[in-house]
Design an enzyme around this catalytic site. Structure first.
Site, short mmCIF file in Angstrom:
data_model
loop_
_atom_site.label_atom_id
_atom_site.label_comp_id
_atom_site.label_asym_id
_atom_site.label_seq_id
_atom_site.Cartn_x
_atom_site.Cartn_y
_atom_site.Cartn_z
N ASP A 16 10.49 -12.40 -7.53
CA ASP A 16 10.40 -11.24 -8.40
C ASP A 16 11.67 -10.42 -8.32
O ASP A 16 12.42 -10.53 -7.36
CB ASP A 16 9.23 -10.36 -7.95
N LYS A 35 10.68 -8.90 -13.91
CA LYS A 35 11.19 -8.06 -15.00
C LYS A 35 11.92 -6.87 -14.40
O LYS A 35 11.44 -6.19 -13.52
CB LYS A 35 10.05 -7.57 -15.88
N MET A 82 3.59 2.01 -8.28
CA MET A 82 4.06 2.10 -9.67
C MET A 82 3.71 3.46 -10.26
O MET A 82 3.37 3.57 -11.43
CB MET A 82 3.43 0.97 -10.52
N1 SAH Z 1 3.04 -6.41 -3.81
C1 SAH Z 1 3.82 -5.20 -3.66
C2 SAH Z 1 3.57 -4.20 -4.77
C3 SAH Z 1 4.08 -4.66 -6.10
S1 SAH Z 1 3.88 -3.45 -7.33
C4 SAH Z 1 3.52 -4.58 -2.29
O1 SAH Z 1 2.59 -5.01 -1.60
O2 SAH Z 1 4.25 -3.67 -1.90
C5 SAH Z 1 5.46 -2.68 -7.36
C6 SAH Z 1 5.37 -1.29 -6.77
O3 SAH Z 1 5.38 -1.37 -5.37
C7 SAH Z 1 6.56 -0.42 -7.09
O4 SAH Z 1 6.46 0.18 -8.37
C8 SAH Z 1 6.47 0.61 -6.00
O5 SAH Z 1 5.48 1.54 -6.26
C9 SAH Z 1 6.00 -0.24 -4.83
N2 SAH Z 1 7.13 -0.69 -4.00
C10 SAH Z 1 7.53 -1.93 -3.77
N3 SAH Z 1 8.60 -1.94 -2.91
C11 SAH Z 1 8.85 -0.66 -2.60
C12 SAH Z 1 9.78 0.00 -1.79
N4 SAH Z 1 10.70 -0.67 -1.07
N5 SAH Z 1 9.75 1.34 -1.71
C13 SAH Z 1 8.84 2.05 -2.39
N6 SAH Z 1 7.91 1.49 -3.18
C14 SAH Z 1 7.91 0.15 -3.29
#
Ligand code: SAH
Length: 480
Positions: free
Chosen positions: A254, A276, A389
């Site tokens: 991703d 994306k 998100m």
């Molecule tokens: N599977 C991922 C989530 C994917 S959805 C997980 O378990 O973390 C994508 C969202 O995850 C982003 O919009 C944000 O809200 C969060 N996210 C992912 N990486 C991040 C990071 N390093 N810092 C803050 N938020 C993060």
């Protein structure tokens, strides 16, 4: 010019010690350390220790070594394959070295490299596989560091797999042509279905898979691992994720997974970006599903690398269903989800005795509808809420929760790029949260945590949300 390393003054070899006598002269810590090391072999240990320490005595009893409780005498060395002078006493060690040499036996003197005929390595033991590390005196600390690194790289079940390989050697030689077919078989054996079965504790399954490969050579069995890459920092990847990345033929990642993490994969693995981000062409979920199934059918080892944990807002459900329907084997490797990384960046207790004992992971997008989702009630009853998100719906989330009865003073913590060096931290209250929505400069992923437990966080390195200037909206196509 290619770099030519200097010559090794001590060359590593593996010595057969099965049934051979190995003598250790010494009664303290040094002797015990050598006993432990040599105890990993099938040699017969003879320990010359008239006044053995309690620890050494305990080890001897537990490991069935022969104990000679008399003062050292040269004839005690007779018949030994190797001798260790480990008395801690220089004069005695020197005598042992001279006596051993007079008998034509190779000898090692602990901590006296100048007296040694050979050195013992730091050892990574996955018998029958062994990795020996020698530093020629550059230091035991270096050797231990290297050992720890190598240990992490090797599956704990490697020994079992190697033992199983021994039982397939003859059949592979009989049934498979020398060269590519045999190489292919062994590569699949050590990295494909048999290896996966052994790692899962299923040795008979591994046996069956390897037998099937002998009968239908050249037919690789594809496998997809849905792997959590963690929040972004390379060292928050799990050891299992790293191993799978090293074995992958194809890595589908991703956009949120940083290049540095993708780069931890095997160098010649095919890498496909499917996420994306910033208006780049991206694949639809059904295209991704079809790609995973297609690669699996081709017999590829695929790592589907997802940010955070693959089962949290990662569409893993759809991918697993497609793989199941197509009969492709798959596994899931958990990762550190963004909420946990964000909490760590804030030293924020997600559960706090007497304050909150439940947690909600949400996107907040369901707050836009008419009815209040169930989790909002949990928030009001004190749950810690992690909003994924959530930047673009910050005002909605705050407004609806306040409307529903959550205090506008409830503490809020926000992290952009959690776990990464370029992270930014903000704090405030639910009433301040809407300011986030206009912060289009927050180009990285953003995690919002709401709840009373947040008040216990460390805000020393964060800016107040209320003090944020409201920036004019710039449409940079980023969704957070
Ligand atoms: N599977 C991922 C989530 C994917 S959805 C997980 O378990 O973390 C994508 C969202 O995850 C982003 O919009 C944000 O809200 C969060 N996210 C992912 N990486 C991040 C990071 N390093 N810092 C803050 N938020 C993060």
């Amino acid at each position: 010019m290619p770099h030519v390393p200097p010559k090794l003054t001590a060359f590593p070899v593996f010595v057969r010690l099965e049934g051979e006598a190995v003598v250790i002269v010494g009664e303290g810590e040094e002797a015990l350390a050598k006993a432990r090391l040599l105890g990993q072999s099938s040699a017969r240990l003879r320990i010359i220790a008239p006044e053995a320490s309690a620890d050494l005595l305990g080890w001897i009893a537990a490991n069935g070594a022969a104990h000679v409780a008399r003062a050292y005498a040269p004839e005690q060395l007779e018949g030994a394959a190797l001798v260790f002078a480990a008395s801690g006493d220089e004069t005695l060690d020197r005598r042992v070295v001279e006596d051993a040499r007079a008998l034509g036996i190779k000898v090692n003197a602990v901590d006296r490299p100048e007296l040694c005929d050979f050195f013992t390595p730091a050892l990574v033991n996955r018998a029958p596989v062994a990795v020996a590390i020698g530093t020629e005196g550059a230091g035991p600390v270096l050797a231990q560091l290297l050992r720890a690194r190598i240990d992490r790289m090797l599956s704990p079940s490697l020994g079992t797999l190697a033992s199983l390989a021994v039982t397939f050697r003859d059949a592979a030689e009989r049934l498979l042509a020398k060269g590519a077919p045999r190489r292919h078989f062994w590569r699949e054996f050590f990295e494909g279905a048999p290896a996966r079965a052994v790692a899962g504790g299923d040795v008979s399954g591994a046996h069956a898979a390897a037998s099937a490969m002998l009968v239908a050579p050249g037919h690789a069995i594809g496998h997809v691992a849905l792997v959590g890459a963690g929040p972004g920092a390379e060292d928050l990847l799990t050891l299992r994720a790293q191993r799978l990345l090293m074995e992958a033929d194809v890595i589908l990642h991703d956009a949120l997974v940083p290049d540095a993490v993708v780069a931890m994969g095997r160098r010649d693995a095919e890498r496909i970006a499917v996420g994306k981000r910033k208006g780049c062409h991206s694949k639809s979920q059904s295209e991704i599903n079809a790609l995973l199934v297609g690669l699996g059918r081709q017999g590829k080892r695929v790592v589907r690398l997802k940010s955070g944990d693959p089962l949290v807002f990662g569409r893993a459900g759809e991918e697993m269903a497609a793989l199941r329907d197509a009969g492709i084997s798959y596994e899931v490797v958990p990762g550190v989800t963004a909420a946990f990384a964000a909490a760590a960046d804030f030293e924020l207790p997600l559960t706090l005795r007497g304050v909150t004992s439940s947690m909600v992971f949400t996107t907040g997008h369901d707050l836009r509808g008419g009815a209040l989702p169930d989790w909002a009630k949990l928030a009001i009853s004190g749950a810690t809420v992690a909003v994924y998100m959530g930047r673009s719906v910050a005002a909605d989330v705050a407004g609806r929760l306040i409307e529903a009865g959550l205090s506008p003073d409830t503490a809020v913590a926000v992290v952009e790029n959690a776990s990464l060096s370029e992270r930014r931290r903000f704090h405030g209250t639910l009433a301040d949260l809407p300011a986030l929505e206009s912060r289009h400069d927050l180009g990285g992923p953003v995690m919002t945590i709401i709840g009373d437990a947040v008040a216990g966080a460390n805000f020393r390195r964060s800016q107040a949300l209320a003090a944020l200037p409201v920036l004019s909206p710039v449409n940079d196509g980023v969704t957070a």
